[in-house]
Write an enzyme that holds these catalytic residues in place. Structure first.
Site, PDB file in Angstrom:
ATOM      1  N   GLY A  55      72.784  -6.512  77.055  1.00  0.00           N
ATOM      2  CA  GLY A  55      73.140  -7.913  76.822  1.00  0.00           C
ATOM      3  C   GLY A  55      72.060  -8.545  75.963  1.00  0.00           C
ATOM      4  O   GLY A  55      70.967  -8.001  75.851  1.00  0.00           O
ATOM      5  N   CYS A  82      69.821  -0.695  79.136  1.00  0.00           N
ATOM      6  CA  CYS A  82      69.106  -1.738  78.390  1.00  0.00           C
ATOM      7  C   CYS A  82      68.919  -3.001  79.239  1.00  0.00           C
ATOM      8  O   CYS A  82      68.238  -2.950  80.248  1.00  0.00           O
ATOM      9  CB  CYS A  82      69.810  -2.019  77.063  1.00  0.00           C
ATOM     10  SG  CYS A  82      68.729  -2.862  75.893  1.00  0.00           S
ATOM     11  N   TYR A  83      69.549  -4.111  78.877  1.00  0.00           N
ATOM     12  CA  TYR A  83      69.404  -5.312  79.710  1.00  0.00           C
ATOM     13  C   TYR A  83      69.752  -4.997  81.163  1.00  0.00           C
ATOM     14  O   TYR A  83      69.088  -5.464  82.085  1.00  0.00           O
ATOM     15  CB  TYR A  83      70.313  -6.433  79.190  1.00  0.00           C
ATOM     16  CG  TYR A  83      70.242  -7.700  80.019  1.00  0.00           C
ATOM     17  CD1 TYR A  83      69.182  -8.586  79.849  1.00  0.00           C
ATOM     18  CD2 TYR A  83      71.207  -7.993  80.983  1.00  0.00           C
ATOM     19  CE1 TYR A  83      69.096  -9.744  80.622  1.00  0.00           C
ATOM     20  CE2 TYR A  83      71.122  -9.145  81.751  1.00  0.00           C
ATOM     21  CZ  TYR A  83      70.067 -10.021  81.566  1.00  0.00           C
ATOM     22  OH  TYR A  83      69.971 -11.158  82.336  1.00  0.00           O
ATOM     23  N   HIS A 169      70.501   3.264  74.798  1.00  0.00           N
ATOM     24  CA  HIS A 169      71.965   3.172  74.936  1.00  0.00           C
ATOM     25  C   HIS A 169      72.604   4.560  74.868  1.00  0.00           C
ATOM     26  O   HIS A 169      72.852   5.059  73.769  1.00  0.00           O
ATOM     27  CB  HIS A 169      72.540   2.308  73.811  1.00  0.00           C
ATOM     28  CG  HIS A 169      72.219   0.861  73.954  1.00  0.00           C
ATOM     29  ND1 HIS A 169      72.990  -0.003  74.682  1.00  0.00           N
ATOM     30  CD2 HIS A 169      71.179   0.126  73.472  1.00  0.00           C
ATOM     31  CE1 HIS A 169      72.469  -1.217  74.650  1.00  0.00           C
ATOM     32  NE2 HIS A 169      71.364  -1.166  73.922  1.00  0.00           N
ATOM     33  N   GLU A 171      75.590   5.293  75.323  1.00  0.00           N
ATOM     34  CA  GLU A 171      76.990   5.222  74.904  1.00  0.00           C
ATOM     35  C   GLU A 171      77.189   5.302  73.389  1.00  0.00           C
ATOM     36  O   GLU A 171      78.277   5.600  72.919  1.00  0.00           O
ATOM     37  CB  GLU A 171      77.648   3.945  75.456  1.00  0.00           C
ATOM     38  CG  GLU A 171      77.189   2.624  74.818  1.00  0.00           C
ATOM     39  CD  GLU A 171      75.897   2.071  75.405  1.00  0.00           C
ATOM     40  OE1 GLU A 171      75.129   2.839  76.008  1.00  0.00           O
ATOM     41  OE2 GLU A 171      75.640   0.861  75.232  1.00  0.00           O
ATOM     42  N   ASP A 227     102.318   0.206  69.780  1.00  0.00           N
ATOM     43  CA  ASP A 227     102.259  -0.252  71.168  1.00  0.00           C
ATOM     44  C   ASP A 227     103.642  -0.535  71.741  1.00  0.00           C
ATOM     45  O   ASP A 227     103.981  -0.074  72.831  1.00  0.00           O
ATOM     46  CB  ASP A 227     101.378  -1.503  71.288  1.00  0.00           C
ATOM     47  CG  ASP A 227      99.981  -1.264  70.744  1.00  0.00           C
ATOM     48  OD1 ASP A 227      99.589  -0.088  70.642  1.00  0.00           O
ATOM     49  OD2 ASP A 227      99.292  -2.245  70.415  1.00  0.00           O
ATOM     50  N   LYS A 370      93.525   2.032  72.327  1.00  0.00           N
ATOM     51  CA  LYS A 370      94.503   2.424  71.302  1.00  0.00           C
ATOM     52  C   LYS A 370      94.688   3.944  71.200  1.00  0.00           C
ATOM     53  O   LYS A 370      95.814   4.435  71.137  1.00  0.00           O
ATOM     54  CB  LYS A 370      94.041   1.885  69.939  1.00  0.00           C
ATOM     55  CG  LYS A 370      95.097   1.956  68.868  1.00  0.00           C
ATOM     56  CD  LYS A 370      96.039   0.796  69.031  1.00  0.00           C
ATOM     57  CE  LYS A 370      97.103   0.730  67.969  1.00  0.00           C
ATOM     58  NZ  LYS A 370      97.884  -0.510  68.114  1.00  0.00           N
TER      59      LYS A 370
END
Ligand code: XMP
Length: 514
Positions: A55, A82-83, A169, A171, A227, A370
């Site tokens: 964040g 992180c945060y 991070h 990710e 979709d 998606k």
């Protein structure tokens, strides 16, 4: 909760959706919740693990996002990123301070390979760091499990309580072995089984829809986009002819698109559903006549779409359920899921509910990203060309014709666009370019054709690469492809005597022209 779930608790980090996607790549279902979500609610979800995101804040700032420390006491494994890692330390009695050297970018860390988080991770590995603050003193009960030159506590853990924290991070792809670390957390620490798969999603959804719908009537607005197509097929597999799909052809679709949609979903297609195609071209053209302002055009198209849909719905009478093709990023971006405040004003033409007599909305794709929607589509046997269709705006060619819209202009842009798409596909570029189309500029200029002077329109070709459609780059399409397309367009499409290629990125341009 029967479905094995990991929760991402969002503290405003820009990578919140990325974390959830990485966890899902491990075959574990993952949802994002804002840090404002009630502790009791999170507890009731019985997640297998929780991940605190990064964040933008500093955790001592007044009003900085925080959470009740009780969350560390319920025995659910937590990974702070992180945060999220700083907050964990702060809440548990550690100290956070300004790092003497701000770390930003790819940083090499050295890991303690006895850590469950780093099983099979190299001793020295590159990680993505982006922080001003860092942990000065760890909370009691924690030990460091990785460090970098400037960050003594690049990763920390309290194995007794199953609490893990990384300053970097895992990710983002820049963290070379990040996926391994997340997978270690999900499997080695949280003990997940990893059985979230698209085939089981499809199977479970069909079962759940059947139970919910019973013998009720279902109505779906079909646009031909990915979709709504996947949602319609899912529904049709679940409830067959109890489903009616209404497809409004507003005359602003790509060349032959209306017929293509009908071929798949209509009476000669593979699905047993009630399909209604409304050919409303003339209505839209007459409403749009003389209108030049882009937002006004959008509004007219959107409103007229609702009118047409409403009229059809009235003919059908009361229905029990209305299907919407909402997908997970829509949910997160509208602020329902995570902490992100970005609100897209312009997706889905189908903001319809007020106008239709129905009891409940069904959003079968609400939990999917998606790429997962596409996988579900393939699982359901939907043809590739529909599943991998590039995004197409609700107002269609209406916003790809600068200035007023007429049937003649629609035909010109359809023909030019069809040629451009064909040449892009012939060059094998259709899978690598994110969005590509032709637009009709409102410019006319002098040309020469044979011995004749012409005064005709200019077509603009657009092709962009992007991952999120928020920013984009103009694609570097080989000159031969542009050259061939240009020559075909000026030869095959009447009243076009000039072709431009749009080299602008977004920003400062947008992807569409209006
Ligand atoms: P822009 O032009 O804003 O486009 O850079 C970003 C993405 O959004 C799509 N787009 C729309 N989609 N209704 C839609 O359903 C709209 O009014 C609309 N305007 C833009 C665009 O095609 C691109 O993928």
């Amino acid at each position: 909760m029967e479905r094995e779930t990991v929760i991402v608790l969002d503290f405003g980090g820009q990578y919140n959706q990325l974390i959830a996607r990485r966890v899902r790549e491990c075959g574990v279902y993952c949802e994002i919740y804002s840090y404002k979500t009630d502790f009791e609610k999170i507890k009731a979800l019985q997640p297998k693990g929780i991940i605190f995101t990064g964040g933008p804040n500093s955790c001592y700032e007044p009003g900085a996002p925080t959470y009740t420390p009780e969350i560390f006491e319920i025995g659910i494994p937590i990974l702070g990123i992180c945060y999220g890692s700083q907050l964990m330390m702060h809440l548990l009695g550690g100290t956070i301070g300004k790092a003497p050297v701000r770390e930003y970018g790819k940083i090499e860390i050295t890991v303690d390979q006895n850590s469950k988080l780093f099983t099979d991770v190299s001793e020295k590995t590159i990680c993505w760091m982006s922080h001003n603050d860092y942990v000065e003193k760890m909370a009691p009960g924690f030990k460091a499990s990785a460090h970098s030159d400037n960050c003594p506590y690049a990763a920390m853990e309290n194995t007794e309580k199953n609490l893990y924290a990384t300053q970097f991070h895992p990710e983002v792809l820049h963290t070379k072995e990040g996926q391994k670390m997340l997978s270690n957390f999900v499997f080695n620490v949280c003990g997940c089984a990893g059985d979230w798969r698209m085939d089981s999603f499809v199977e479970q959804s069909i079962k759940a829809i059947r139970e919910k719908v019973g013998d009720g009537k279902v109505l779906c607005a079909l646009s031909g986009g990915v979709d709504s197509s996947v949602a319609a097929v899912l529904l049709s597999k679940a409830v067959g002819e109890q489903l009616t799909c209404v497809f409004v052809d507003h005359g602003l679709l790509r060349k032959n698109e209306g017929d293509e949609v009908e071929a798949v979903f209509g009476p000669d297609g593979p699905y047993k559903l009630n399909f209604i195609r409304v050919n409303a071209q003339e209505r839209f053209y007459s409403k749009l006549a003389g209108v030049t302002e882009p937002e006004r055009k959008r509004k007219i198209i959107g409103e007229e779409f609702i009118r047409v849909f409403e009229e059809e719905a009235k003919k059908i009478g009361a229905v029990d359920f209305l299907v919407q093709g909402t997908i997970y990023p829509d949910v997160v971006e509208s602020g329902v899921g995570g902490e992100s405040t970005v609100i897209k004003s312009h997706h889905n033409v189908g903001g319809l509910p007020d106008y239709v007599d129905f009891k409940e909305i069904i959003e079968p794709l609400r939990d999917l990203f998606k790429d997962e929607v596409r996988r579900a589509g393939l699982e359901l046997g939907i043809p590739d060309y529909l599943v991998y269709r590039q995004p197409f705006p609700g107002p269609g060619l209406g916003i790809r014709i600068i200035g007023d819209v007429t049937a003649e202009k629609v035909a010109m842009v359809q023909d030019a666009d069809a040629i451009w798409r064909e040449e892009i596909a012939n060059a094998g570029l259709d899978k690598t370019i994110s969005q590509y189309f032709a637009a009709l500029t409102n410019m006319r200029s002098v040309g020469v054709m044979g011995d004749e002077r012409t005064y005709d329109y200019a077509i603009a070709l657009r092709a962009v690469t992007t991952t999120d459609f928020m920013t984009a780059e103009s694609a570097q399409v080989p000159w031969e492809v542009i050259e061939k397309t240009t020559s075909r367009i000026v030869n095959e499409v009447k009243h076009i005597n000039r072709v431009f290629y749009d080299c602008t990125g977004k920003p400062p341009a947008t992807i569409e022209f209006e």
